[in-house]
Design an enzyme around this catalytic site. Structure first.
Site, short mmCIF file in Angstrom:
data_model
loop_
_atom_site.label_atom_id
_atom_site.label_comp_id
_atom_site.label_asym_id
_atom_site.label_seq_id
_atom_site.Cartn_x
_atom_site.Cartn_y
_atom_site.Cartn_z
N GLU A 1 2.18 -13.13 12.40
CA GLU A 1 2.76 -11.95 13.05
C GLU A 1 2.65 -10.75 12.11
O GLU A 1 3.14 -10.80 10.99
CB GLU A 1 4.23 -12.27 13.32
CG GLU A 1 4.96 -11.20 14.06
CD GLU A 1 6.44 -11.57 14.14
OE1 GLU A 1 6.74 -12.72 14.52
OE2 GLU A 1 7.25 -10.72 13.80
N ARG B 1 -4.57 -1.95 9.05
CA ARG B 1 -5.77 -2.78 8.89
C ARG B 1 -5.49 -3.88 7.87
O ARG B 1 -4.48 -3.87 7.18
CB ARG B 1 -6.98 -1.94 8.48
CG ARG B 1 -6.78 -1.09 7.25
CD ARG B 1 -8.05 -0.30 6.89
NE ARG B 1 -7.78 0.64 5.84
CZ ARG B 1 -7.64 1.96 6.00
NH1 ARG B 1 -7.79 2.50 7.19
NH2 ARG B 1 -7.37 2.74 4.97
N ILE B 2 -6.45 -4.80 7.77
CA ILE B 2 -6.28 -5.98 6.91
C ILE B 2 -6.88 -5.74 5.53
O ILE B 2 -6.49 -6.38 4.56
CB ILE B 2 -6.95 -7.23 7.56
CG1 ILE B 2 -6.44 -7.45 9.00
CG2 ILE B 2 -6.72 -8.49 6.74
CD1 ILE B 2 -5.00 -7.83 9.14
N ASP C 1 0.83 -1.21 0.00
CA ASP C 1 0.00 0.00 0.00
C ASP C 1 0.86 1.26 0.00
O ASP C 1 2.01 1.24 0.44
CB ASP C 1 -0.92 -0.01 1.23
CG ASP C 1 -2.08 0.97 1.08
OD1 ASP C 1 -2.45 1.30 -0.07
OD2 ASP C 1 -2.60 1.42 2.12
N GLY C 2 0.26 2.35 -0.49
CA GLY C 2 0.93 3.65 -0.46
C GLY C 2 1.48 4.12 -1.80
O GLY C 2 2.23 5.09 -1.85
N GLU D 1 -12.58 -4.76 -3.35
CA GLU D 1 -13.10 -3.39 -3.16
C GLU D 1 -12.46 -2.40 -4.14
O GLU D 1 -13.04 -1.35 -4.43
CB GLU D 1 -12.82 -2.91 -1.72
CG GLU D 1 -13.66 -3.63 -0.67
CD GLU D 1 -13.31 -5.10 -0.49
OE1 GLU D 1 -12.12 -5.47 -0.66
OE2 GLU D 1 -14.23 -5.90 -0.22
N ASN D 2 -11.27 -2.74 -4.65
CA ASN D 2 -10.60 -1.81 -5.57
C ASN D 2 -11.35 -1.64 -6.89
O ASN D 2 -11.12 -0.68 -7.63
CB ASN D 2 -9.15 -2.25 -5.84
CG ASN D 2 -8.23 -2.08 -4.64
OD1 ASN D 2 -7.23 -2.79 -4.50
ND2 ASN D 2 -8.53 -1.12 -3.75
C1 IPE Z 1 -5.30 -2.74 0.10
O1 IPE Z 1 -5.04 -1.39 -0.09
C2 IPE Z 1 -5.37 -3.46 -1.21
C3 IPE Z 1 -4.13 -3.54 -1.99
C4 IPE Z 1 -2.95 -3.12 -1.62
C5 IPE Z 1 -4.26 -4.19 -3.24
P1 IPE Z 1 -6.21 -0.33 -0.18
O2 IPE Z 1 -5.57 1.00 -0.33
O3 IPE Z 1 -7.17 -0.72 -1.24
O4 IPE Z 1 -6.93 -0.47 1.22
P2 IPE Z 1 -7.79 0.58 2.02
O5 IPE Z 1 -8.80 1.15 1.06
O6 IPE Z 1 -6.82 1.64 2.49
O7 IPE Z 1 -8.38 -0.17 3.16
C1 IPE Z 2 -2.22 0.05 -3.25
O1 IPE Z 2 -1.86 1.39 -3.47
C2 IPE Z 2 -2.30 -0.70 -4.54
C3 IPE Z 2 -3.64 -0.82 -5.10
C4 IPE Z 2 -4.73 -0.74 -4.42
C5 IPE Z 2 -3.73 -1.10 -6.50
P1 IPE Z 2 -2.92 2.53 -3.36
O2 IPE Z 2 -3.45 2.86 -4.73
O3 IPE Z 2 -3.98 2.17 -2.38
O4 IPE Z 2 -2.08 3.76 -2.82
P2 IPE Z 2 -2.56 4.79 -1.70
O5 IPE Z 2 -2.91 4.00 -0.48
O6 IPE Z 2 -3.73 5.53 -2.25
O7 IPE Z 2 -1.37 5.67 -1.49
MG MG Z 3 -4.20 2.40 -0.38
#
Ligand code: IPE
Ligand code: IPE
Ligand code: MG
Length: 263
Positions: free
Chosen positions: A207, A194-195, A20-21, A67-68
């Site tokens: 862990e 979070r998960i 993430d990020g 959810e994406n």
């Molecule tokens: C979790 O990240 C899913 C992936 C990294 C593919 P998200 O950015 O989608 O999760 P939330 O929305 O912060 O919970």
């Molecule tokens: C996680 O990165 C990867 C995917 C969900 C594809 P994000 O797109 O959620 O990046 P942030 O959390 O918005 O920075």
């Molecule tokens: Mg994200």
């Protein structure tokens, strides 16, 4: 290092990662979010190579959640294009490095072109034994559990099994990661703790490690630090292992690449 040796040395057998990020990494550089996803796709290589080199048996990475799909259509389209491109760019190298690639998730929702690339990548790398890379795309832990329940219900209705025969082991065998060791280490980059509907069943005793590093900046040095800390936590491992369903496996040479249920 053999898989049994990996477990015995305190090295995790299975690492699961929420990458993430990426969007924020781009935004901090005044770049469009999709360039963050691109940088994130490139960063995957260091973790795959780092885990394989150290003897980790399985690595599961969360690339796109159930959810994406609700993200803006333009972002979803670009991400799907990036997956196609990344498979084209990376599969040769993964294959050369002995990595077996498996995709988990509701692949029926993907475009035909991406589905075909996935099937080809899985077939090409199926015999590889060094490490299995599970890529979760269109994956949700709740979806996985509901699918497993649906399959078992169908078998009960068909008279193949009795409802009373359903236990944790039989249930786990219906999940997407059936046959893989349970993850010992869960890493989430990007600062959220979070998960996000990742491996809900499998993370019961894993862990967790949450870090603020944005995924494109997560490098081998940070992976090494985390694996090192994991090795130094024998008590947590003993407690966790006592709850394991899957016993440490034999030598990797003897292990088939786990088949994905329904895949
Ligand atoms: C979790 O990240 C899913 C992936 C990294 C593919 P998200 O950015 O989608 O999760 P939330 O929305 O912060 O919970
Ligand atoms: C996680 O990165 C990867 C995917 C969900 C594809 P994000 O797109 O959620 O990046 P942030 O959390 O918005 O920075
Ligand atoms: Mg994200």
């Amino acid at each position: 290092m053999s898989q049994a040796a990996a477990g015995a040395s305190g090295l995790p057998r299975h690492v699961a990662v929420i990458m993430d990020g990426n969007g924020r990494w781009a935004q901090r550089r005044a770049l469009p979010r999709h360039l963050g996803h691109r940088a994130g796709a490139k960063a995957v290589r260091a973790t795959v190579e780092g885990c394989a080199r150290r003897g980790v048996e399985a690595l599961t990475i969360f690339a796109f959640s159930s959810e994406n799909w609700q993200r803006p259509p333009d972002e979803v389209t670009r991400l799907m294009e990036l997956f196609v491109e990344s498979i084209d760019r990376e599969v040769d190298e993964l294959h050369r490095n002995g990595i077996c690639v498996r995709f988990i998730g509701d692949l029926s929702r993907l475009r035909a072109e991406l589905g075909a690339k996935i099937a080809a990548a899985e077939a090409r790398t199926a015999a590889n034994r060094r490490m299995t890379l599970f890529i979760a795309v269109s994956y949700g832990g709740r979806w996985d559990i509901v699918e497993a329940a649906r399959r078992l219900a169908a078998r009960v209705v068909a008279g193949e099994i009795k409802a009373e025969a359903i236990d944790e082991a039989l249930f786990a065998d219906q999940l997407q990661l059936a046959g893989a060791p349970e993850p010992d280490l869960f890493i989430r980059t990007g600062g959220e703790q979070r998960i996000s509907n990742f491996l809900l069943w499998h993370l019961a005793y894993t862990e967790p490690y949450f870090c603020d590093t944005l995924w494109p900046d997560f490098d081998d040095a940070e992976l090494e630090r985390r694996l090192g800390e994991h090795r130094r936590e024998p008590v947590a491992q003993v407690v966790s292992r006592s709850h394991r369903r899957v016993a440490p496996g034999p030598d990797p040479g003897a292990q088939p690449c786990p088949a994905v249920v329904g895949g």
